[in-house]
Design an enzyme around this catalytic site. Structure first.
Site, short mmCIF file in Angstrom:
data_model
loop_
_atom_site.label_atom_id
_atom_site.label_comp_id
_atom_site.label_asym_id
_atom_site.label_seq_id
_atom_site.Cartn_x
_atom_site.Cartn_y
_atom_site.Cartn_z
CG ASP A 53 -1.73 -1.12 1.46
OD1 ASP A 53 -2.08 -1.76 0.46
OD2 ASP A 53 -2.05 -1.42 2.63
N1 URA Z 1 -0.89 -5.84 4.27
C1 URA Z 1 -1.39 -4.60 4.22
O1 URA Z 1 -2.40 -4.31 4.86
N2 URA Z 1 -0.78 -3.69 3.45
C2 URA Z 1 0.32 -3.97 2.73
O2 URA Z 1 0.86 -3.10 2.05
C3 URA Z 1 0.85 -5.27 2.80
C4 URA Z 1 0.22 -6.18 3.57
#
Ligand code: URA
Length: 246
Positions: free
Chosen positions: A105
């Site tokens: 993310d």
């Molecule tokens: N889990 C998440 O919530 N975000 C990420 O970027 C990777 C794993």
């Protein structure tokens, strides 16, 4: 000049299946070397010769690159961003086209692999690979032993119950979470589901790959040993054999 390596070995390393499967490709006349249809038994110098399968250039190991980036907060994991935000590709200098393996993310930090090895990328991100991904999650509040047990055993999310995870409390409000799936925003959703929203998330390991010394925004190439361990972790056994120095 040495006699080169067997064409099926080169093709297997480039992701066209087992050596046997590559022999079939060759015998079907789908492989060319420098524009000439290859035959079983041909040997090649992948650094110097142009090898194509069905008319497309084969990515031979000699032109495969593998980078490890410590992604900072606020950088997007896409090849290009219409809104002009910094992407992970802006942070890695590579002379060949590469792409990120999976995604983090925008607000997640930590380790991300970038490569042009489509087969390794596919296997690493495939749900059946079960590759461990380890995160440090700073959460609101301080999860109780019961909340931690729920995270370990599986929590109900809108896309189904999560598989068993390794979860430990590092300190107040800080969890180490190892998952083997790769669902969208999985760690954040798992933590929210047990009442502890994530305020900071950092990926600290991808299968056998860790590097606590890589500073945010920095990248480096993976070593041959690291690439081999990754291949081993996803069962690319033919390819491991062909990365061995001869
Ligand atoms: N889990 C998440 O919530 N975000 C990420 O970027 C990777 C794993």
């Amino acid at each position: 000049m040495d006699e080169g390596e067997r064409l099926q070995k080169t093709l297997a390393r480039a992701g066209f299946g087992s050596r046997r499967a590559c022999e079939i490709l060759i015998s079907e006349g789908r492989v060319t070397i420098d524009g000439r249809v290859a035959e079983l038994g041909n040997r090649v110098h992948p650094d110097e010769q142009v090898i194509c399968v069905d008319g497309a250039l084969a990515p031979t190991a000699q032109n495969m690159v593998y980078y490890l980036l410590n992604k900072p907060d606020g950088v997007v994991t896409t090849a290009s961003d219409p809104q002009g935000r910094t992407t992970v590709l802006n942070l890695v200098e590579s002379s060949v086209r590469i792409f990120p393996v999976g995604r983090l993310d925008m607000n997640t930090e930590g380790l991300l692999i970038l490569t042009n090895d489509g087969r390794l990328a596919h296997l690493l991100t495939h749900p059946s690979s079960g590759i461990a991904k380890e995160y440090l999650a700073r959460v609101e509040g301080d999860p109780s032993p019961a909340a931690i047990r729920r995270l370990r055993e599986g929590v109900e999310l809108e896309d189904g119950i999560t598989s068993p995870a390794q979860v430990s409390r590092v300190s107040e409000g800080l969890l180490r979470i190892v998952i083997h799936e790769g669902r969208n925003r999985q760690v954040r959703r798992m933590c929210s589901a047990v009442g502890h929203d994530v305020t900071r998330l950092v990926r600290t390991r991808i299968g056998p790959i860790q590097d606590a010394t890589l500073s945010p925004g920095s990248s480096r190439q993976l070593s041959l040993g690291e690439v081999r361990r990754l291949m081993e972790a996803v069962g690319m056994t033919d390819e491991i054999a062909s990365t061995m120095p001869s």
